[in-house]
Design a protein around this motif. Structure first.
Motif, PDB file in Angstrom:
ATOM      1  N   PHE A 512      -5.903 -32.596 -28.939  1.00 32.71           N
ATOM      2  CA  PHE A 512      -7.011 -31.691 -28.647  1.00 32.71           C
ATOM      3  C   PHE A 512      -6.614 -30.245 -28.947  1.00 32.71           C
ATOM      4  O   PHE A 512      -5.468 -29.840 -28.755  1.00 32.71           O
ATOM      5  N   GLY A 513      -7.585 -29.430 -29.391  1.00 32.11           N
ATOM      6  CA  GLY A 513      -7.471 -27.985 -29.385  1.00 32.11           C
ATOM      7  C   GLY A 513      -8.023 -27.475 -28.065  1.00 32.11           C
ATOM      8  O   GLY A 513      -8.135 -28.236 -27.109  1.00 32.11           O
ATOM      9  N   LEU A 514      -8.392 -26.254 -27.938  1.00 34.62           N
ATOM     10  CA  LEU A 514      -8.356 -25.218 -28.961  1.00 34.62           C
ATOM     11  C   LEU A 514      -6.941 -24.671 -29.082  1.00 34.62           C
ATOM     12  O   LEU A 514      -6.045 -25.120 -28.365  1.00 34.62           O
ATOM     13  N   ASN A 515      -6.750 -23.655 -29.953  1.00 39.32           N
ATOM     14  CA  ASN A 515      -5.435 -23.042 -29.918  1.00 39.32           C
ATOM     15  C   ASN A 515      -5.398 -22.011 -28.791  1.00 39.32           C
ATOM     16  O   ASN A 515      -6.386 -21.785 -28.093  1.00 39.32           O
ATOM     17  N   THR A 519      -9.176 -20.164 -30.867  1.00 38.47           N
ATOM     18  CA  THR A 519      -9.650 -20.459 -32.210  1.00 38.47           C
ATOM     19  C   THR A 519      -9.888 -21.953 -32.337  1.00 38.47           C
ATOM     20  O   THR A 519      -9.105 -22.761 -31.822  1.00 38.47           O
ATOM     21  N   LEU A 520     -10.977 -22.317 -33.024  1.00 34.34           N
ATOM     22  CA  LEU A 520     -11.316 -23.722 -33.189  1.00 34.34           C
ATOM     23  C   LEU A 520     -10.234 -24.441 -33.992  1.00 34.34           C
ATOM     24  O   LEU A 520      -9.970 -24.121 -35.143  1.00 34.34           O
ATOM     25  N   LYS A 521      -9.606 -25.400 -33.376  1.00 32.98           N
ATOM     26  CA  LYS A 521      -8.658 -26.322 -33.983  1.00 32.98           C
ATOM     27  C   LYS A 521      -8.853 -27.675 -33.316  1.00 32.98           C
ATOM     28  O   LYS A 521      -9.126 -27.718 -32.115  1.00 32.98           O
ATOM     29  N   PRO A 522      -8.701 -28.785 -34.036  1.00 34.39           N
ATOM     30  CA  PRO A 522      -8.401 -28.892 -35.457  1.00 34.39           C
ATOM     31  C   PRO A 522      -9.575 -28.441 -36.323  1.00 34.39           C
ATOM     32  O   PRO A 522     -10.674 -28.214 -35.818  1.00 34.39           O
ATOM     33  N   ASP A 523      -9.339 -28.369 -37.634  1.00 32.26           N
ATOM     34  CA  ASP A 523     -10.371 -27.913 -38.558  1.00 32.26           C
ATOM     35  C   ASP A 523     -11.197 -29.052 -39.115  1.00 32.26           C
ATOM     36  O   ASP A 523     -12.409 -28.895 -39.347  1.00 32.26           O
ATOM     37  N   ILE A 524     -10.581 -30.205 -39.330  1.00 26.86           N
ATOM     38  CA  ILE A 524     -11.245 -31.311 -40.019  1.00 26.86           C
ATOM     39  C   ILE A 524     -10.457 -32.573 -39.712  1.00 26.86           C
ATOM     40  O   ILE A 524      -9.345 -32.510 -39.168  1.00 26.86           O
ATOM     41  N   GLY A 525     -11.017 -33.738 -40.041  1.00 34.19           N
ATOM     42  CA  GLY A 525     -10.334 -34.995 -39.790  1.00 34.19           C
ATOM     43  C   GLY A 525     -10.330 -35.890 -41.010  1.00 34.19           C
ATOM     44  O   GLY A 525     -11.065 -35.667 -41.988  1.00 34.19           O
ATOM     45  N   ALA A 526      -9.480 -36.938 -40.964  1.00 33.97           N
ATOM     46  CA  ALA A 526      -9.359 -37.908 -42.049  1.00 33.97           C
ATOM     47  C   ALA A 526      -8.732 -39.171 -41.466  1.00 33.97           C
ATOM     48  O   ALA A 526      -8.221 -39.165 -40.341  1.00 33.97           O
ATOM     49  N   PRO A 527      -8.761 -40.274 -42.204  1.00 36.64           N
ATOM     50  CA  PRO A 527      -8.148 -41.506 -41.687  1.00 36.64           C
ATOM     51  C   PRO A 527      -6.659 -41.334 -41.434  1.00 36.64           C
ATOM     52  O   PRO A 527      -5.918 -40.863 -42.304  1.00 36.64           O
ATOM     53  N   GLY A 528      -6.214 -41.700 -40.246  1.00 32.41           N
ATOM     54  CA  GLY A 528      -4.801 -41.623 -39.897  1.00 32.41           C
ATOM     55  C   GLY A 528      -4.330 -42.785 -39.055  1.00 32.41           C
ATOM     56  O   GLY A 528      -3.131 -42.999 -38.910  1.00 32.41           O
ATOM     57  N   GLY A 529      -5.254 -43.543 -38.503  1.00 36.04           N
ATOM     58  CA  GLY A 529      -4.894 -44.700 -37.692  1.00 36.04           C
ATOM     59  C   GLY A 529      -4.838 -45.952 -38.532  1.00 36.04           C
ATOM     60  O   GLY A 529      -5.836 -46.364 -39.117  1.00 36.04           O
ATOM     61  N   GLU A 597     -18.384 -36.655 -30.958  1.00 31.76           N
ATOM     62  CA  GLU A 597     -17.021 -36.403 -30.484  1.00 31.76           C
ATOM     63  C   GLU A 597     -16.810 -34.902 -30.291  1.00 31.76           C
ATOM     64  O   GLU A 597     -17.409 -34.069 -30.970  1.00 31.76           O
ATOM     65  N   ASN A 598     -15.936 -34.550 -29.339  1.00 28.63           N
ATOM     66  CA  ASN A 598     -15.636 -33.142 -29.073  1.00 28.63           C
ATOM     67  C   ASN A 598     -15.253 -32.414 -30.349  1.00 28.63           C
ATOM     68  O   ASN A 598     -14.423 -32.885 -31.121  1.00 28.63           O
ATOM     69  N   VAL A 599     -15.846 -31.238 -30.550  1.00 31.20           N
ATOM     70  CA  VAL A 599     -15.509 -30.441 -31.729  1.00 31.20           C
ATOM     71  C   VAL A 599     -14.047 -30.023 -31.680  1.00 31.20           C
ATOM     72  O   VAL A 599     -13.373 -29.958 -32.716  1.00 31.20           O
ATOM     73  N   HIS A 600     -13.525 -29.752 -30.487  1.00 32.35           N
ATOM     74  CA  HIS A 600     -12.125 -29.333 -30.380  1.00 32.35           C
ATOM     75  C   HIS A 600     -11.169 -30.516 -30.459  1.00 32.35           C
ATOM     76  O   HIS A 600      -9.973 -30.373 -30.180  1.00 32.35           O
ATOM     77  N   ARG A 601     -11.686 -31.674 -30.904  1.00 31.50           N
ATOM     78  CA  ARG A 601     -10.813 -32.793 -31.222  1.00 31.50           C
ATOM     79  C   ARG A 601     -11.008 -33.304 -32.648  1.00 31.50           C
ATOM     80  O   ARG A 601     -10.073 -33.804 -33.261  1.00 31.50           O
ATOM     81  N   GLN A 602     -12.245 -33.198 -33.184  1.00 30.09           N
ATOM     82  CA  GLN A 602     -12.473 -33.679 -34.546  1.00 30.09           C
ATOM     83  C   GLN A 602     -12.736 -32.561 -35.544  1.00 30.09           C
ATOM     84  O   GLN A 602     -12.815 -32.806 -36.745  1.00 30.09           O
ATOM     85  N   GLY A 603     -12.849 -31.318 -35.085  1.00 28.75           N
ATOM     86  CA  GLY A 603     -13.154 -30.234 -35.995  1.00 28.75           C
ATOM     87  C   GLY A 603     -14.501 -30.443 -36.645  1.00 28.75           C
ATOM     88  O   GLY A 603     -15.478 -30.831 -35.989  1.00 28.75           O
ATOM     89  N   ALA A 604     -14.574 -30.218 -37.949  1.00 31.98           N
ATOM     90  CA  ALA A 604     -15.836 -30.376 -38.671  1.00 31.98           C
ATOM     91  C   ALA A 604     -16.224 -31.830 -38.843  1.00 31.98           C
ATOM     92  O   ALA A 604     -17.367 -32.125 -39.211  1.00 31.98           O
ATOM     93  N   GLY A 605     -15.276 -32.768 -38.581  1.00 28.23           N
ATOM     94  CA  GLY A 605     -15.548 -34.181 -38.749  1.00 28.23           C
ATOM     95  C   GLY A 605     -14.754 -34.762 -39.902  1.00 28.23           C
ATOM     96  O   GLY A 605     -13.788 -34.168 -40.388  1.00 28.23           O
ATOM     97  N   MET A 606     -15.172 -35.935 -40.358  1.00 35.12           N
ATOM     98  CA  MET A 606     -14.478 -36.636 -41.434  1.00 35.12           C
ATOM     99  C   MET A 606     -14.695 -35.928 -42.768  1.00 35.12           C
ATOM    100  O   MET A 606     -15.828 -35.669 -43.182  1.00 35.12           O
ATOM    101  N   VAL A 607     -13.607 -35.622 -43.472  1.00 34.56           N
ATOM    102  CA  VAL A 607     -13.710 -34.985 -44.778  1.00 34.56           C
ATOM    103  C   VAL A 607     -14.481 -35.893 -45.735  1.00 34.56           C
ATOM    104  O   VAL A 607     -14.315 -37.119 -45.726  1.00 34.56           O
TER     105      VAL A 607
END
Length: 882
Positions: A512-515, A519-529, A597-607
């Motif tokens: 989770f963010g924020l920093n 500041t909004l973090k993370p910025d974006i997400g992608a497959p990682g699991g 999903e929380n913006v401060h966990r997924q950022g802008a969402g899936m790239v």
């Protein structure tokens, strides 16, 4: 409670979420808590360490060379520091000297000399050199990345748009790359003992550490001294960097996101254990010299959420020099809010969250009576499972009982059997050891929440039987068959592709963010699991690993595709393009409710890289960090730029996301959405032109103070086309109301003595000789990040400062929060204070009785506002030298 506290142990943090059906969403202005259908996995219990740093960055006065400082000036400042340190009696070992991206050093100093270090003339600031851990891989033999590529649109960018990353230079800072791997341009012949480098695809790089390097002080193989060499080959026992490189750009049996990029390999890990943040900066400077265009860092420092931290600041400077920097945001989601880490929290860095893959390729065993295939992941720290043979199965409990093998089992009760054990309550090592001691021949761990997981059973004594992990659904299937009769497990050499029930949702581990500066973090997400990619040839060639380490290279690969498609895009603009076209995903806890999903966990969402390439309109800024709501509603101006050949009219709307409640360590999920008003209902952007619109965002007044909220401003084109979004996030209330110095169950802060491996509390004061390590320690728990720590010394009898001006004994800036609700940092004092009589040096205090006042300035706090400080005064400290 005992006043003795083990230096290498700390009580365990457990993330608790209620197990209940979610309630319907409340009205727009109401606030209701929504609870997951099943709880998130908690941090597994186990041994925790004292979190006190052992190495330190020293930042000197001038900016680094990339900011224009003359190299002669940088050399002069370093030579001046060395001379001043010698005069001050500082005992230290210099590890690295930096000029390009950071002006200063990394040093090893004794704990008691930290005050002396901080007071040496020319020292602008000191920062801990944090230890950076490497995730553990789970090997498999089925090379498959296709489902993950489809989640990001990379498959479309390759097959339909024709982009492969050709001509783009991507740096991989990691464990190195197995450049003999055929999918990474090698010929498949392992030449670890006679390396051939550089190669056709791995065109640059360096090994900064050597095979034996290991920065983990708890490891029996602890060896923090780097032994660099020119060959950044991935160690056969490591593999992480080869896996990351494959996600970016493998081109063979596995095809990565950008299969025609070339690589720079910057090895910062040995064959085992951790690395340190100073080595990361050395690698960044080398990547810049090698003209890399993209840098992927699938490593980071959890809870170091300050963008001023040296790795984050150095990464920002790389962006200023034209390099796009992508970094994992961290795997500490189970440890609550504000858990993201540097360098991913850098202001210009693309910090990446992780989503679970929709499918996973796994090795299989079968179960009787119908030979149903079960996909499994081998646990690290245990022997490899066989590829043939059968075992009768047993279980240690049922889903409704508490017998989860956390307690010793009767001797011989599981002899020769494969035992099914449910996840939870204690460590995987404990479960496996108890089963092993009861005679089990194998252990099958199944999840206590939906989906799959990776397990490690490393520990002492070693586990000598195979241990594998399976999903919750597969565990329940086996459990039900065992309830009805006998079940036989048969090992196979086969693999299979399995649907992942949590596919497309945020990964349970994603931070989770924020920093620290909101500041909004993370910025974006992608497959990682559950991502399958290349792996060193000695380790089978392919592996499945989970982590934001895997999501970051997905984004780095999409950046390469974007730079090929739009080669004149400035590095600082790449993040905006990716955020505008990303796709927010639903809440992991109950997707059917329709909450985002929380913006401060997924950022802008899936790239969505295909959309980013095709989009002709951009919206700036690409994200909105709203700060504290106590200042009232926040109005922002957004600029739309249309690079297309026809005007586009956009309808404006708002999509809120769930908030999180005020507790940092125990995450709760709330409605209570913000409201957004626009200056107009729609906006037309002329071809080749721009248009502006103003949005005013107001936090929900009913949302509890200290909550984090967020959502998306949505721009929908009339008549069809690419929808654009801008994520926003903010803090409800007064940010400085968060308490930093919380006492925890152990009653911190402490004045303490170090007795062997243990700190011993001295609540009634103590006498210190300042000889042979007999110095005061101050044990402090930080519930939240602190802007400044200051320690001052006073006469015990009078309460007056020991000097009208120079009574400071330590100043440290930009401190992280502790990783758990009961963790601590230990600050030592050597009995000196800063003293300036024209010589700029420290001065010993005479024998006597003193008290120390420890003060912290809160994040974003005003140093002139007493309400933004917290303080604690120590018991009496008596200095009595022999």
């Amino acid at each position: 409670m005992s006043t003795s506290f083990k230096r290498l142990l700390a009580p365990i943090f457990v993330l608790v979420l209620a197990l209940a059906l979610a309630q319907p969403a409340g009205a727009q202005n109401g606030v209701e808590e929504v609870t997951p259908l099943t709880p998130a996995p908690s941090a597994e219990s186990g041994q925790m360490r004292d979190e006190t740093p052992r190495l330190w960055f020293v930042e000197l006065t001038s900016p680094p060379a990339v900011n224009g400082t003359d190299p002669a000036q940088l050399r002069q400042e370093k030579n001046a520091f060395r001379g001043n340190a010698q005069r001050a009696g500082l005992r230290y070992r210099e590890r690295f000297a930096f000029d390009t991206l950071f002006n200063g050093f990394s040093l090893q100093v004794e704990p008691g000399q930290l005050p002396t270090l901080s007071q040496i003339p020319g020292v602008k600031a000191i920062y801990p050199v944090v230890e950076v851990a490497r995730p553990v891989a789970q090997p498999t033999n089925d090379p498959e990345l296709a489902t993950a590529l489809a989640m990001t649109g990379a498959d479309v960018a390759q097959s339909e748009l024709g982009y492969t990353g050709r001509g783009i230079r991507v740096a991989i800072m990691d464990t190195g790359i197995d450049y003999d791997h055929p999918d990474l341009g090698g010929d498949g012949v392992d030449r670890e003992n006679s390396p051939v480098f550089p190669t056709r695809r791995v065109v640059a790089g360096y090994d900064f550490v050597g095979d034996a390097f290991n920065a983990d002080p708890s490891s029996p193989a602890y060896n923090p001294t780097p032994q660099p060499d020119p060959y950044p080959d991935d160690c056969g026992n490591a593999g992480h960097g080869t896996h990351v490189a494959g996600i970016v750009g493998a081109n063979g049996r596995v095809k990565g996101v950008a299969p025609d990029v070339v690589f720079g390999a910057y090895r910062v890990f040995g064959c085992a254990g951790s690395t340190t943040a100073d080595i990361m900066i050395a690698a960044m400077e080398r990547a810049l010299a090698d003209r890399m265009q993209v840098l992927n860092m699938s490593i980071g420092s959890a809870f170091m959420t300050w963008p001023q931290y040296p790795t984050a600041a150095a990464a920002d400077r790389l962006v200023d020099r034209g390099m796009v920097v992508v970094a994992s945001i961290g795997n500490s989601g189970a440890n609550g809010l504000y858990s993201a880490g540097a360098p991913g929290v850098g202001n210009k860095v693309i910090g990446v969250a992780s989503f679970d893959n929709t499918h996973v390729s796994l090795r299989t065993f079968t179960i009787s009576p119908d030979n149903a295939p079960i996909g499994y992941a081998p646990a690290s720290g245990a022997p490899e499972p066989p590829t043939s043979g059968s075992l009768p199965m047993a279980r240690t409990g049922t889903p409704t009982t508490t017998n989860d093998a956390c307690n010793p089992l009767p001797a011989g009760s599981l002899s020769g059997k494969a035992v099914l054990i449910r996840r939870g309550t204690c460590t995987f090592h404990t479960k496996a050891l108890n089963a092993q001691n009861a005679g089990a021949a194998a252990v099958v761990l199944y999840n206590n929440v939906p989906g799959r997981f990776s397990a490690t059973v490393a520990g002492t004594p070693a586990i000598t039987i195979p241990v594998v992990s399976i999903s919750d659904a597969e565990g329940l299937l086996i459990n039900n068959r065992l309830a009805a009769g006998d079940v036989t497990l048969t090992w196979t050499s086969q693999t299979g592709r399995f649907v992942n029930p949590t596919g497309g949702l945020i990964s349970s581990f994603s931070s989770f963010g924020l920093n620290a500066e909101l500041t909004l973090k993370p910025d974006i997400g992608a497959p990682g699991g559950l991502i399958n990619s290349t792996y060193p040839l000695k380790q089978g060639g392919y592996a499945t690993i989970s982590g934001t380490s895997m999501s970051s290279p997905h984004v780095a690969g999409t950046v390469a595709l974007l730079l090929q498609a739009k080669p004149r895009t400035p590095a600082a603009q790449v993040r905006n393009l990716l955020q505008n076209t990303a796709e927010p995903k639903p809440w992991w806890g109950n997707p059917g409710l329709g909450f985002l999903e929380n913006v401060h966990r997924q950022g802008a969402g899936m790239v969505q890289i295909d959309d980013a390439i095709l989009a002709t309109t951009t919206v700036e800024p690409g994200k909105l960090s709203l700060g504290e709501s106590e200042a009232g509603p926040r109005s922002v101006t957004l600029t739309l730029t249309n690079r297309g050949t026809a005007p586009v009219t956009y309808a404006l709307s708002h999509a809120p996301a769930l908030s999180t409640g005020p507790n940092t360590n125990t995450v709760s999920y709330l409605t209570g959405f913000a409201t957004v008003t626009f200056s107009t209902e729609s906006v037309t952007v002329p071809a080749g032109g721009t248009a502006t619109v103003q949005a005013t965002i107001s936090a929900n007044p009913s949302l509890p103070d200290r909550s984090l909220y967020g959502g998306y401003l949505v721009f929908t084109p009339q008549g069809g086309g690419q929808t654009l979004r801008v994520p926003y996030a903010g803090f409800k209330g007064d940010y400085q109301s968060i308490q930093v110095l919380t006492p925890t169950a152990n009653g911190f802060p402490w004045l303490a003595k170090l007795n062997g491996p243990s700190y011993v509390n001295q609540p009634n004061g103590a006498t210190f000789t300042l000889q042979n390590g007999d110095i005061p320690y101050f044990l402090v728990h930080f519930e939240h990040q602190a802007r400044l720590l200051q320690m001052e010394v006073f006469e015990a009898a009078s309460g007056k400062p020991v000097h009208p001006v120079h009574n400071t004994i330590l100043r440290e800036e930009y401190l992280p929060r502790n990783s758990t609700s009961t963790g601590f940092f230990a600050f030592a004092w050597d009995g000196t204070r800063y003293f300036n009589n024209g010589n700029d040096k420290t001065k010993d205090l005479p024998d006597g009785s003193y008290i120390v006042k420890l003060s912290v300035l809160k994040a974003l706090g005003d140093p002139d506002n007493p309400a933004h400080w917290e303080s604690w005064t120590s018991p009496v400290i008596t200095i009595d030298r022999p």
